[in-house]
Design an enzyme around this catalytic site. Structure first.
Site, PDB file in Angstrom:
ATOM      1  N   HIS A   4       0.812  -1.225   0.000  1.00  0.00           N
ATOM      2  CA  HIS A   4       0.000   0.000   0.000  1.00  0.00           C
ATOM      3  C   HIS A   4       0.846   1.276   0.000  1.00  0.00           C
ATOM      4  O   HIS A   4       0.646   2.179   0.814  1.00  0.00           O
ATOM      5  CB  HIS A   4      -0.965  -0.002   1.185  1.00  0.00           C
ATOM      6  CG  HIS A   4      -2.185  -0.844   0.956  1.00  0.00           C
ATOM      7  ND1 HIS A   4      -3.088  -0.575  -0.055  1.00  0.00           N
ATOM      8  CD2 HIS A   4      -2.640  -1.957   1.590  1.00  0.00           C
ATOM      9  CE1 HIS A   4      -4.049  -1.485  -0.027  1.00  0.00           C
ATOM     10  NE2 HIS A   4      -3.807  -2.334   0.950  1.00  0.00           N
ATOM     11  N   ASN A   6      -6.734  -6.288  -5.394  1.00  0.00           N
ATOM     12  CA  ASN A   6      -7.954  -5.539  -5.697  1.00  0.00           C
ATOM     13  C   ASN A   6      -7.694  -4.039  -5.850  1.00  0.00           C
ATOM     14  O   ASN A   6      -8.524  -3.314  -6.400  1.00  0.00           O
ATOM     15  CB  ASN A   6      -9.011  -5.783  -4.617  1.00  0.00           C
ATOM     16  CG  ASN A   6      -8.603  -5.254  -3.257  1.00  0.00           C
ATOM     17  OD1 ASN A   6      -7.537  -5.590  -2.753  1.00  0.00           O
ATOM     18  ND2 ASN A   6      -9.436  -4.445  -2.650  1.00  0.00           N
ATOM     19  N   HIS A   7      -6.529  -3.546  -5.400  1.00  0.00           N
ATOM     20  CA  HIS A   7      -6.202  -2.131  -5.574  1.00  0.00           C
ATOM     21  C   HIS A   7      -5.426  -1.863  -6.864  1.00  0.00           C
ATOM     22  O   HIS A   7      -5.167  -0.692  -7.167  1.00  0.00           O
ATOM     23  CB  HIS A   7      -5.409  -1.612  -4.371  1.00  0.00           C
ATOM     24  CG  HIS A   7      -6.268  -1.250  -3.206  1.00  0.00           C
ATOM     25  ND1 HIS A   7      -6.677   0.035  -2.954  1.00  0.00           N
ATOM     26  CD2 HIS A   7      -6.826  -2.026  -2.236  1.00  0.00           C
ATOM     27  CE1 HIS A   7      -7.432   0.046  -1.865  1.00  0.00           C
ATOM     28  NE2 HIS A   7      -7.535  -1.186  -1.410  1.00  0.00           N
ATOM     29  N   ASP A  50     -29.698   2.922  25.609  1.00  0.00           N
ATOM     30  CA  ASP A  50     -30.376   3.423  24.412  1.00  0.00           C
ATOM     31  C   ASP A  50     -29.397   4.184  23.512  1.00  0.00           C
ATOM     32  O   ASP A  50     -29.516   4.158  22.283  1.00  0.00           O
ATOM     33  CB  ASP A  50     -31.540   4.340  24.801  1.00  0.00           C
ATOM     34  CG  ASP A  50     -32.728   3.567  25.344  1.00  0.00           C
ATOM     35  OD1 ASP A  50     -32.796   2.349  25.091  1.00  0.00           O
ATOM     36  OD2 ASP A  50     -33.571   4.179  26.029  1.00  0.00           O
ATOM     37  N   ASP A  70     -14.006  13.988 -14.087  1.00  0.00           N
ATOM     38  CA  ASP A  70     -12.761  14.399 -14.749  1.00  0.00           C
ATOM     39  C   ASP A  70     -12.180  13.191 -15.476  1.00  0.00           C
ATOM     40  O   ASP A  70     -11.174  12.616 -15.089  1.00  0.00           O
ATOM     41  CB  ASP A  70     -11.787  14.933 -13.701  1.00  0.00           C
ATOM     42  CG  ASP A  70     -10.439  15.309 -14.283  1.00  0.00           C
ATOM     43  OD1 ASP A  70     -10.383  15.585 -15.498  1.00  0.00           O
ATOM     44  OD2 ASP A  70      -9.445  15.301 -13.536  1.00  0.00           O
ATOM     45  N   SER A 117      -7.258  15.435 -15.962  1.00  0.00           N
ATOM     46  CA  SER A 117      -6.503  16.673 -16.107  1.00  0.00           C
ATOM     47  C   SER A 117      -6.401  17.415 -14.782  1.00  0.00           C
ATOM     48  O   SER A 117      -5.632  18.360 -14.655  1.00  0.00           O
ATOM     49  CB  SER A 117      -7.192  17.576 -17.141  1.00  0.00           C
ATOM     50  OG  SER A 117      -8.502  17.919 -16.710  1.00  0.00           O
ATOM     51  N   ASP A 161     -17.405  27.938 -11.363  1.00  0.00           N
ATOM     52  CA  ASP A 161     -16.043  28.363 -11.713  1.00  0.00           C
ATOM     53  C   ASP A 161     -15.782  29.734 -11.091  1.00  0.00           C
ATOM     54  O   ASP A 161     -15.881  30.761 -11.743  1.00  0.00           O
ATOM     55  CB  ASP A 161     -15.913  28.403 -13.241  1.00  0.00           C
ATOM     56  CG  ASP A 161     -14.532  28.841 -13.684  1.00  0.00           C
ATOM     57  OD1 ASP A 161     -13.593  28.773 -12.858  1.00  0.00           O
ATOM     58  OD2 ASP A 161     -14.391  29.254 -14.847  1.00  0.00           O
ATOM     59  N   HIS A 197     -12.522  26.358 -16.173  1.00  0.00           N
ATOM     60  CA  HIS A 197     -12.722  24.978 -15.738  1.00  0.00           C
ATOM     61  C   HIS A 197     -12.877  24.938 -14.220  1.00  0.00           C
ATOM     62  O   HIS A 197     -12.604  25.922 -13.525  1.00  0.00           O
ATOM     63  CB  HIS A 197     -11.568  24.073 -16.191  1.00  0.00           C
ATOM     64  CG  HIS A 197     -10.213  24.643 -15.927  1.00  0.00           C
ATOM     65  ND1 HIS A 197      -9.331  24.976 -16.927  1.00  0.00           N
ATOM     66  CD2 HIS A 197      -9.603  24.967 -14.769  1.00  0.00           C
ATOM     67  CE1 HIS A 197      -8.232  25.467 -16.396  1.00  0.00           C
ATOM     68  NE2 HIS A 197      -8.360  25.473 -15.092  1.00  0.00           N
TER      69      HIS A 197
END
Length: 748
Positions: free
Chosen positions: A181, A240-241, A587, A660, A664, A700, A706
């Site tokens: 990782h 899985n990553h 509770d 995205d 970018s 924006d 953007h």
């Protein structure tokens, strides 16, 4: 004299008796003390794991939602269709001619001021060692060398079977490592403690190289470099990553774009392809199966060996055959109307190592699948026949490229005729996709049987009986898997038939867990080595270490509680029928679990989370306010808005990266427009392009054309604020209305 001697013996006996009692008392106290520490450690561990798995459920739910939108949205133009294709599929990054050739990195210039490591191919052991040292000194590898290393890695990976077969006969021992990782310190520590890879020291790294840690790029570069230097002794399995959709949420995509702002998109596009080519498992001496997650009651190693693994782009989304057929039909129509030279058909191989011949596509595909099944103990092909087929495929592919360069169109036409037969077989079936999901996402459980893994949201839980049947079917001794963080870095289960190895030490917090790796010799007896890569942990006592980790876990839990303050308030009111503003502590525990669904021992955690009065009740409004004050001391934002951001920030960042689509780092007007059309079609909202453009311009804030991530989050915050203010003003209006106006103060 005799009486004096007897009295001395009497006193000695009394002293010994006191010493024994004191020793028993100290032993009892120490055992009780250690039991309390162990209880705190386990409780802390449950907090970390519950929060982690809840995040994985959110990841799956979010992509299921977007997948549903995509599957039920009918594009009205090629532009919209291309946008949807890029959103979740392997076409997320548009393939260009230079990338297919694999040589576009040569056009990237390395400036004279660059002082980092240099690479040249073929790689030598000194190159890989120098790369480790450079990364240890916090130097960054230039984008040109990153791309060249990725292209060479891909060329190597496409030649490998789905399930690698390795033997202890050629190495003194084989070392199997688990999840890293992005923790470079752990990788360097393993090489320091166990030795660098060599012909005598083989390695298997069992997936999840990236995400969460800050050095995922460096970890990948080191692993790929050593794999190219020692292709027979260094092996990688997919986790899985190793999935571009998972990377959107857990940090790897963001890391690449931050470190390589100019060439980050190209690197991500190449990495996506490389991840798809990683082998699925490794078989040691035909007896030990190494895979990332686990197995299920339907796991079929022969089927897994034949799957076209590079078509499994993501385990979060299965590309259905109907979807692929529609896309290919659209491509054929475009090709028919094109007046220029026809592009290479989609099913033609794009690399010298791809296993199909354009002239004999059907036979090539059969050879390809037969080649993949050679790594399984049963039904294997003769090694010479396999080499012969690979050589024929390479020669056929080279001849085809020469024909295309010479301008002969005949082969393309023949290949197009084979489209109907080959296109279907190249796409993975839902069953094949589920097989891969199971081995990458599953976890073992103590109970018998096999059931869906609802905690993670993918894969399954498999019991000892499932393990035993698989071992018996394929004549295996035991399984080695990773995928789960363990306090000691490893754990045996299922009568020592399943071994979990996790190599990222201090995964949740400094001192939270050890890392480990396992060494296998010719006798296949697992020898486990544990370690702590962080030097700080060695200077802490056990109590200090547990207290530090516990504090971090409780802080994360309080943030989670604060993120659900509104829901908790509603749930507390259900238990407060008399509207007294208090609930009992029992509770409180029931209400918290009904909202968070973390499965934690809330009654045990109550003293660390609640300062209750002596009458066993809790003023829940003041408790929620105290949670808010704790978070507001770090963030100067209104409480209700901060609650929303804490709860939704991960999802918002993931949504931003999904929209995205070209990575970018910004949402363009076109991407914003297409996404809004997707949402509006689902919610039956009529909205024009002009309205969408006006909305985009309002988000924006700096008017640069953007939307960046900060503007995206700020827009969400302002919307929540305006909704809250509108709600409050409505309340005030209803409160100020006279009684004869048919309104009461509590109407809001």
């Amino acid at each position: 004299m005799g009486s004096s001697s007897s009295s001395q013996h009497h006193f000695a006996f009394q002293n010994a008796e006191k010493a024994f009692k004191a020793a028993a008392l100290i032993q009892r106290w120490y055992r009780r003390y250690m039991a309390r520490l162990e209880m705190r450690r386990r409780c802390t561990w449950n907090i970390f794991q519950s929060i982690e798995y809840a995040g994985q459920q959110d990841q799956v739910k979010l992509h299921d939602f977007f997948s549903y939108l995509v599957d039920h949205f009918t594009p009205t133009s090629h532009h919209e269709r291309d946008f949807l294709n890029r959103m979740f599929t392997e076409e997320r990054f548009a393939q260009d001619v230079e990338t297919e050739k694999g040589g576009d990195y040569e056009s990237i210039e390395v400036p004279d001021s660059y002082t980092g490591p240099h690479l040249s191919f073929p790689l030598l052991p000194d190159h890989a060692t120098a790369l480790v040292e450079a990364f240890r000194l916090r130097q960054q590898l230039h984008a040109r060398y990153v791309l060249s290393l990725l292209y060479e890695t891909r060329k190597h990976l496409v030649q490998l079977p789905n399930i690698n077969r390795i033997s202890t006969c050629y190495s003194e021992e084989i070392t199997v490592c688990g999840d890293l990782h992005g923790q470079l310190d752990d990788l360097i520590f393993i090489f320091y403690k166990n030795g660098l890879p060599s012909p005598e020291r083989a390695y298997v790294f069992n997936g999840d190289f990236v995400d969460r840690g800050k050095d995922s790029v460096e970890v990948l570069m080191v692993l790929f470099a050593f794999m190219l230097v020692y292709p027979k002794e260094f092996h990688l399995n997919r986790g899985n990553h190793e999935d571009h959709l998972v990377n959107l949420r857990y940090g790897f995509t963001k890391e690449v774009m931050q470190k390589y702002k100019i060439h980050g998109k190209k690197i991500l596009r190449t990495l996506q392809d490389v991840f798809c080519w990683l082998p699925l498992a490794t078989l040691v001496d035909e007896k030990v199966l190494v895979l990332h997650g686990g197995v299920s009651d339907r796991t079929d190693l022969e089927l897994l060996a034949k799957v076209d693994r590079h078509k499994i782009v993501s385990t979060l989304r299965c590309k259905m055959r109907k979807e692929s057929e529609n896309r290919e039909e659209q491509k054929r129509k475009i090709n028919q109307t094109s007046s220029g030279q026809r592009p290479t058909p989609w099913f033609l191989p794009q690399s010298r190592s791809l296993p199909s011949s354009p002239c004999h596509l059907g036979s090539g595909l059969k050879a390809h699948k037969a080649c993949r099944s050679c790594s399984i103990p049963c039904g294997s092909l003769d090694h010479k026949e396999q080499q012969s087929r690979q050589m024929r495929r390479s020669v056929d592919l080279e001849l085809e490229r020469c024909r295309q360069q010479a301008g002969f169109p005949g082969i393309e036409e023949k290949a197009a005729d084979c489209d109907a037969d080959a296109g279907e077989s190249l796409e993975p079936t839902p069953e094949e996709w589920k097989q891969v999901v199971d081995i990458l996402w599953s976890d073992p459980m103590a109970q018998e049987g096999c059931k869906a893994n609802t905690i993670r949201g993918g894969g399954c839980y498999f019991g000892p009986d499932v393990t035993e049947k698989l071992l018996e079917k394929y004549k295996l001794q035991f399984l080695i898997r990773s995928h789960e963080c363990k306090p000691e870095g490893y754990e045996f289960c299922h009568n020592r038939k399943v071994l979990t190895i996790f190599s990222a030490s201090n995964y949740y917090e400094v001192g939270s867990n050890r890392g480990a790796y396992v060494k296998l010799g010719p006798a296949l007896i697992p020898h486990i080595v544990q370690y702590q890569a962080n030097k700080t942990t060695h200077r802490l006592t056990m109590r200090q270490r547990i207290s530090r980790v516990e504090e971090s876990a409780l802080r994360a839990l309080r943030q989670n509680l604060f993120a659900h303050s509104s829901d908790l308030l509603v749930e507390f009111k259900k238990h407060d029928a008399s509207e007294s503003g208090v609930v009992t502590l029992s509770d409180w525990a029931v209400a918290v679990e009904s909202v968070l669904h973390l499965g934690l021992p809330w009654r045990m955690l109550r003293p660390q989370l609640v300062n209750s009065s002596g009458d066993n009740v809790l003023e829940y409004k003041s408790w929620l306010e105290s949670l808010a004050k704790e978070q507001l001391s770090r963030e100067n934002i209104q409480s209700s808005l901060l609650e929303k951001l804490y709860r939704n920030r991960s999802n918002l960042e993931t949504i931003f990266r999904i929209i995205d689509s070209d990575h970018s780092g910004f949402i363009s007007l076109d991407e914003f427009r297409q996404t809004w059309k997707l949402f509006s079609s689902h919610m039956n909202i009529d909205i024009t392009d002009d309205n969408i453009c006006d909305l985009a311009r309002s988000i924006d804030f700096n008017k640069d054309g953007h939307i960046d991530i900060n503007e995206f989050l700020e827009a969400f915050r302002l919307v929540e604020q305006s909704c809250s203010e509108g709600h409050a003003s409505a309340c005030l209006q209803s409160t100020d209305t006279p009684k004869n106006g048919q309104s009461s103060p509590g109407a809001c």
